[in-house]
Design a protein around this motif. Structure first.
Motif, PDB file in Angstrom:
ATOM      1  N   SER A 261     -36.216   1.322 -88.209  1.00  0.00           N
ATOM      2  CA  SER A 261     -36.448   2.714 -87.825  1.00  0.00           C
ATOM      3  C   SER A 261     -37.861   2.850 -87.274  1.00  0.00           C
ATOM      4  O   SER A 261     -38.842   2.748 -88.010  1.00  0.00           O
ATOM      5  N   LEU A 262     -37.958   3.084 -85.969  1.00  0.00           N
ATOM      6  CA  LEU A 262     -39.263   3.183 -85.318  1.00  0.00           C
ATOM      7  C   LEU A 262     -39.667   4.645 -85.135  1.00  0.00           C
ATOM      8  O   LEU A 262     -40.189   5.043 -84.085  1.00  0.00           O
ATOM      9  N   HIS A 263     -39.469   5.449 -86.186  1.00  0.00           N
ATOM     10  CA  HIS A 263     -39.745   6.876 -86.057  1.00  0.00           C
ATOM     11  C   HIS A 263     -41.230   7.182 -85.914  1.00  0.00           C
ATOM     12  O   HIS A 263     -41.598   8.280 -85.505  1.00  0.00           O
ATOM     13  N   GLY A 264     -42.087   6.213 -86.251  1.00  0.00           N
ATOM     14  CA  GLY A 264     -43.521   6.436 -86.078  1.00  0.00           C
ATOM     15  C   GLY A 264     -44.042   6.037 -84.720  1.00  0.00           C
ATOM     16  O   GLY A 264     -45.236   6.180 -84.439  1.00  0.00           O
ATOM     17  N   ASP A 265     -43.162   5.551 -83.852  1.00  0.00           N
ATOM     18  CA  ASP A 265     -43.571   5.060 -82.542  1.00  0.00           C
ATOM     19  C   ASP A 265     -43.713   6.222 -81.561  1.00  0.00           C
ATOM     20  O   ASP A 265     -42.780   7.003 -81.354  1.00  0.00           O
ATOM     21  N   VAL A 266     -44.865   6.324 -80.925  1.00  0.00           N
ATOM     22  CA  VAL A 266     -45.132   7.444 -80.015  1.00  0.00           C
ATOM     23  C   VAL A 266     -44.174   7.429 -78.832  1.00  0.00           C
ATOM     24  O   VAL A 266     -43.685   8.482 -78.388  1.00  0.00           O
ATOM     25  N   ALA A 267     -43.885   6.242 -78.293  1.00  0.00           N
ATOM     26  CA  ALA A 267     -42.991   6.158 -77.139  1.00  0.00           C
ATOM     27  C   ALA A 267     -41.572   6.571 -77.501  1.00  0.00           C
ATOM     28  O   ALA A 267     -40.877   7.219 -76.693  1.00  0.00           O
ATOM     29  N   ILE A 268     -41.127   6.225 -78.692  1.00  0.00           N
ATOM     30  CA  ILE A 268     -39.798   6.653 -79.149  1.00  0.00           C
ATOM     31  C   ILE A 268     -39.727   8.171 -79.209  1.00  0.00           C
ATOM     32  O   ILE A 268     -38.759   8.796 -78.753  1.00  0.00           O
ATOM     33  N   ARG A 269     -40.769   8.773 -79.746  1.00  0.00           N
ATOM     34  CA  ARG A 269     -40.785  10.231 -79.851  1.00  0.00           C
ATOM     35  C   ARG A 269     -40.857  10.879 -78.471  1.00  0.00           C
ATOM     36  O   ARG A 269     -40.238  11.926 -78.229  1.00  0.00           O
ATOM     37  N   ALA A 270     -41.587  10.255 -77.533  1.00  0.00           N
ATOM     38  CA  ALA A 270     -41.656  10.781 -76.162  1.00  0.00           C
ATOM     39  C   ALA A 270     -40.290  10.691 -75.479  1.00  0.00           C
ATOM     40  O   ALA A 270     -39.886  11.610 -74.751  1.00  0.00           O
ATOM     41  N   ALA A 271     -39.584   9.597 -75.711  1.00  0.00           N
ATOM     42  CA  ALA A 271     -38.258   9.443 -75.123  1.00  0.00           C
ATOM     43  C   ALA A 271     -37.293  10.483 -75.676  1.00  0.00           C
ATOM     44  O   ALA A 271     -36.482  11.059 -74.937  1.00  0.00           O
ATOM     45  N   LEU A 272     -37.369  10.724 -76.970  1.00  0.00           N
ATOM     46  CA  LEU A 272     -36.513  11.743 -77.577  1.00  0.00           C
ATOM     47  C   LEU A 272     -36.855  13.134 -77.048  1.00  0.00           C
ATOM     48  O   LEU A 272     -35.962  13.956 -76.803  1.00  0.00           O
ATOM     49  N   GLN A 273     -38.127  13.405 -76.867  1.00  0.00           N
ATOM     50  CA  GLN A 273     -38.529  14.695 -76.308  1.00  0.00           C
ATOM     51  C   GLN A 273     -37.871  14.922 -74.944  1.00  0.00           C
ATOM     52  O   GLN A 273     -37.337  16.002 -74.667  1.00  0.00           O
TER      53      GLN A 273
END
Length: 316
Positions: A261-273
């Motif tokens: 779970s890479l929920h702390g990854d900034v790029a993952i959060r940007a992609a979800l946004q």
């Protein structure tokens, strides 16, 4: 010494471009040399300088970098120095594992594609890139040190620091290529040597602490019936300077663990946004909830989210 040769069959859809791009990150090519048909990787395996020389044969690659026809990857292992028969056998196993890692063959993408093909959030991404691979570092130690190096800095600076670590602690293979260092090589570095080459004190101390624990045997990175991935993760989290993101990224790039779970990854959060069409990145807690629906395939979910930030471009 020319050692064993391993041949891996590559199915249509194998994303050769992604594999080569991962190993081409360092434009100075100190430990990896990449062409369209060959990958040469230097790495320390069990204290031995090793060159993994991979030739790609028979692949017809389409404009997106995926194989349209089946082919193969043939990896020849070149190990420096004389060694006992027992050492040679261990090295052969380690080299085979390393080859699987660097070729992105550890995780089969098909189960996740079937799992998420109709998913309202990721389904379109999965259908667009069904053969997406998780390309790994050659060894778990390389993956973990890369994760530590890359904490909270941009990619270009992280690549420069990685190169520095290789030059400070690595050894040259007889071919001239540098070998990514093993824990024993990093453990003997002086802190000041890293600080003088732009490592932060926290990053340098964490690298040395990790290397010394692995080299001494206090931290066992080899999974076994008595040393599960969960136990290894807990032991890593107990090390000062290593947090959940570093552990999960290390599990992904080192073990090919399928449910990171890479929920702390900034790029993952940007992609979800971007996918959600929202004005801000989702918070880590919400990101963790969003990713939870993809268990036990969260590693592949992360790969598709990363890839969505850099969609494939054709020549047309």
């Amino acid at each position: 010494m020319a050692g064993p040769t391993f041949t891996f069959e590559l199915a249509p859809g194998y994303r050769l471009h992604d594999v080569l791009a991962f190993h081409r990150r360092d434009t100075e090519a100190v430990a990896e040399q990449v062409s369209e048909t060959r990958l040469r990787k230097g790495v320390m395996l069990g204290g031995v300088p090793v060159l993994l020389d991979v030739a790609f044969e028979g692949l017809a690659v389409d404009r997106y970098g995926s194989a349209s026809l089946p082919g193969r990857a043939t990896c020849t292992v070149h190990a420096d120095g004389k060694m006992s028969a027992a050492t040679r056998r261990r090295l052969e196993v380690q080299a085979h594992d390393a080859a699987l890692n660097i070729l992105g063959l550890r995780i089969d993408p098909a189960p996740f594609c079937a799992f998420a093909a109709d998913d309202p959030l990721l389904g379109a991404l999965v259908r667009a890139q069904p053969g997406l691979l998780i390309v790994q570092s050659a060894t778990v130690f390389e993956a973990l040190t890369w994760a530590v190096i890359g904490q909270q800095i941009n990619l270009s600076f992280a690549i420069a620091l990685r190169r520095t670590l290789i030059e400070l602690a690595g050894r040259r293979h007889s071919s001239g290529l540098w070998c990514y260092p093993g824990p024993g090589d990093v453990a003997v570095l002086e802190l000041d040597a890293l600080l003088a080459r732009k490592f932060s004190r926290a990053k340098a101390e964490t690298l040395l602490r990790l290397a010394q624990l692995v080299h001494s045997g206090a931290l066992d990175l080899e999974p076994s019936p008595t040393n599960s991935i969960e136990q290894i993760s807990a032991a890593l989290l107990a090390i000062k300077g290593i947090g959940p993101w570093t552990v999960n990224y290390g599990l992904l790039r080192g073990y090919g663990h399928a449910d990171c779970s890479l929920h702390g990854d900034v790029a993952i959060r940007a992609a979800l946004q971007a996918l959600l069409g929202e004005d801000a990145k989702p918070a880590m807690a919400r990101t963790e909830q969003l990713l939870a629906r993809y268990a036990p395939h969260r590693t592949m979910a992360a790969a598709h989210l990363w890839a969505s930030l850099h969609p494939p471009v054709s020549d047309e």
